[in-house]
Write a protein that holds these residues in place. Structure first.
Motif, PDB file in Angstrom:
ATOM      1  N   ASP A   1      -1.948  -0.497  -3.614  1.00 25.15           N
ATOM      2  CA  ASP A   1      -1.553   0.698  -4.371  1.00 25.15           C
ATOM      3  C   ASP A   1      -0.219   0.515  -5.083  1.00 25.15           C
ATOM      4  O   ASP A   1      -0.015   1.045  -6.180  1.00 25.15           O
ATOM      5  CB  ASP A   1      -1.457   1.916  -3.442  1.00 25.15           C
ATOM      6  CG  ASP A   1      -2.825   2.402  -2.986  1.00 25.15           C
ATOM      7  OD1 ASP A   1      -3.849   1.851  -3.442  1.00 25.15           O
ATOM      8  OD2 ASP A   1      -2.853   3.347  -2.164  1.00 25.15           O
TER       9      ASP A   1
ATOM     10  N   THR B   1      -9.917  -6.218  -5.187  1.00 24.70           N
ATOM     11  CA  THR B   1      -8.988  -5.340  -4.468  1.00 24.70           C
ATOM     12  C   THR B   1      -7.647  -5.274  -5.173  1.00 24.70           C
ATOM     13  O   THR B   1      -7.326  -6.105  -6.036  1.00 24.70           O
ATOM     14  CB  THR B   1      -8.769  -5.840  -3.021  1.00 24.70           C
ATOM     15  OG1 THR B   1      -8.285  -7.182  -3.062  1.00 24.70           O
ATOM     16  CG2 THR B   1     -10.046  -5.773  -2.214  1.00 24.70           C
TER      17      THR B   1
ATOM     18  N   ASP C   1     -12.216   2.831  -1.300  1.00 25.55           N
ATOM     19  CA  ASP C   1     -12.017   2.635   0.132  1.00 25.55           C
ATOM     20  C   ASP C   1     -10.883   1.637   0.365  1.00 25.55           C
ATOM     21  O   ASP C   1     -10.692   0.699  -0.415  1.00 25.55           O
ATOM     22  CB  ASP C   1     -13.278   2.072   0.802  1.00 25.55           C
ATOM     23  CG  ASP C   1     -14.403   3.089   0.902  1.00 25.55           C
ATOM     24  OD1 ASP C   1     -14.143   4.293   0.726  1.00 25.55           O
ATOM     25  OD2 ASP C   1     -15.549   2.661   1.170  1.00 25.55           O
ATOM     26  N   VAL C   2     -10.151   1.831   1.432  1.00 27.47           N
ATOM     27  CA  VAL C   2      -9.121   0.876   1.833  1.00 27.47           C
ATOM     28  C   VAL C   2      -9.738   0.002   2.912  1.00 27.47           C
ATOM     29  O   VAL C   2     -10.300   0.504   3.887  1.00 27.47           O
ATOM     30  CB  VAL C   2      -7.861   1.591   2.360  1.00 27.47           C
ATOM     31  CG1 VAL C   2      -6.816   0.582   2.820  1.00 27.47           C
ATOM     32  CG2 VAL C   2      -7.280   2.507   1.290  1.00 27.47           C
TER      33      VAL C   2
ATOM     34  N   MET D   1       0.813  -1.222   0.000  1.00 25.68           N
ATOM     35  CA  MET D   1       0.000   0.000   0.000  1.00 25.68           C
ATOM     36  C   MET D   1       0.848   1.274   0.000  1.00 25.68           C
ATOM     37  O   MET D   1       0.330   2.366   0.209  1.00 25.68           O
ATOM     38  CB  MET D   1      -0.946   0.008   1.204  1.00 25.68           C
ATOM     39  CG  MET D   1      -2.122  -0.934   1.074  1.00 25.68           C
ATOM     40  SD  MET D   1      -3.166  -0.590  -0.358  1.00 25.68           S
ATOM     41  CE  MET D   1      -3.863   0.983   0.081  1.00 25.68           C
TER      42      MET D   1
ATOM     43  N   HIS E   1      -5.881  -3.646   1.464  1.00 26.51           N
ATOM     44  CA  HIS E   1      -5.813  -3.226   0.066  1.00 26.51           C
ATOM     45  C   HIS E   1      -6.975  -2.293  -0.249  1.00 26.51           C
ATOM     46  O   HIS E   1      -7.952  -2.222   0.489  1.00 26.51           O
ATOM     47  CB  HIS E   1      -5.839  -4.428  -0.882  1.00 26.51           C
ATOM     48  CG  HIS E   1      -4.511  -5.105  -1.027  1.00 26.51           C
ATOM     49  ND1 HIS E   1      -4.353  -6.253  -1.754  1.00 26.51           N
ATOM     50  CD2 HIS E   1      -3.273  -4.812  -0.546  1.00 26.51           C
ATOM     51  CE1 HIS E   1      -3.083  -6.630  -1.728  1.00 26.51           C
ATOM     52  NE2 HIS E   1      -2.417  -5.766  -0.983  1.00 26.51           N
ATOM     53  N   ARG E   2      -6.857  -1.620  -1.375  1.00 28.72           N
ATOM     54  CA  ARG E   2      -7.889  -0.700  -1.827  1.00 28.72           C
ATOM     55  C   ARG E   2      -8.929  -1.457  -2.663  1.00 28.72           C
ATOM     56  O   ARG E   2      -8.588  -2.332  -3.454  1.00 28.72           O
ATOM     57  CB  ARG E   2      -7.254   0.418  -2.667  1.00 28.72           C
ATOM     58  CG  ARG E   2      -8.196   1.568  -2.953  1.00 28.72           C
ATOM     59  CD  ARG E   2      -7.480   2.722  -3.639  1.00 28.72           C
ATOM     60  NE  ARG E   2      -6.341   3.221  -2.887  1.00 28.72           N
ATOM     61  CZ  ARG E   2      -6.397   4.070  -1.865  1.00 28.72           C
ATOM     62  NH1 ARG E   2      -7.571   4.506  -1.445  1.00 28.72           N
ATOM     63  NH2 ARG E   2      -5.305   4.485  -1.254  1.00 28.72           N
TER      64      ARG E   2
END
Length: 185
Positions: A114, A111, A84-85, A60, A97-98
């Motif tokens: 980043d 997900t 959202d993470v 991330m 994860h995002r």
């Protein structure tokens, strides 16, 4: 009057005798406040419903660096949106994860970390969701792991004991000063 001595102290002596107990008391207070302050970011959020984790991988980065503490608040899967993470369980690990996509019909998230070039290979089932990452504090995760270890708890207890001992020393010095100010004739 031949066997009795008169005890007289100079003002400068009394001033010096008052400063040292005050310094001991202040040092003891600072040590105790430091120990309390070190544990506040780890305990207070838990009382407010957050789970706290340390970030151990760079997936991330740069948004959430390795060693950060993340504060995760429980969320309903339907409320989670793309961008959202989230934190979710994957085997015995917790992954952060995002969300790229929330597939409501399938009951899963797509997900991506980043720092990763591609989306995660497996979607995350709604049942694996721990919650949404609300905050992160860089480097606090390292401190958190240290304080949560047995060694960290021992150091914290010893520091707190030192703070208490400084307060006790200040009390003894004040009592000694009070006894020294009495004049016997």
């Amino acid at each position: 009057m031949t066997g009795e001595r008169e005890s007289v102290s100079r003002p400068s002596d009394r001033k010096g005798r008052k400063v040292f107990p005050a310094l001991c008391s202040m040092l003891g207070t600072l040590i105790l406040l430091g120990v309390i302050a070190a544990f506040l970011p780890l305990t207070l959020p838990r009382l407010m419903g957050y789970e706290i984790y340390e970030v151990v991988s760079g997936s991330m980065e740069p948004e959430i660096p390795v060693g950060s503490a993340i504060y995760v608040k429980a969320a309903q899967p339907e409320e989670v949106e793309a961008g959202d993470v989230i934190a979710f369980s994957k085997g015995s690990s917790v992954v952060t994860h995002r969300v790229e996509e929330n597939r409501y019909v399938e009951g899963e998230f797509v997900t991506k970390g980043d720092a990763n070039k591609e989306e995660d290979m497996e979607p995350v089932a709604y049942g694996s969701l721990i919650g949404r990452v609300e905050r992160h504090i860089p480097a606090l995760g390292i401190v958190m792991t240290l304080l949560a270890s047995n060694t960290g708890k021992l150091y914290a207890a010893l520091l707190a004991l030192c703070g208490v001992l400084f307060h006790m020393l200040a009390g003894v010095l004040r009592n000694r000063e009070d006894d020294g100010n009495k004049v016997s004739i």
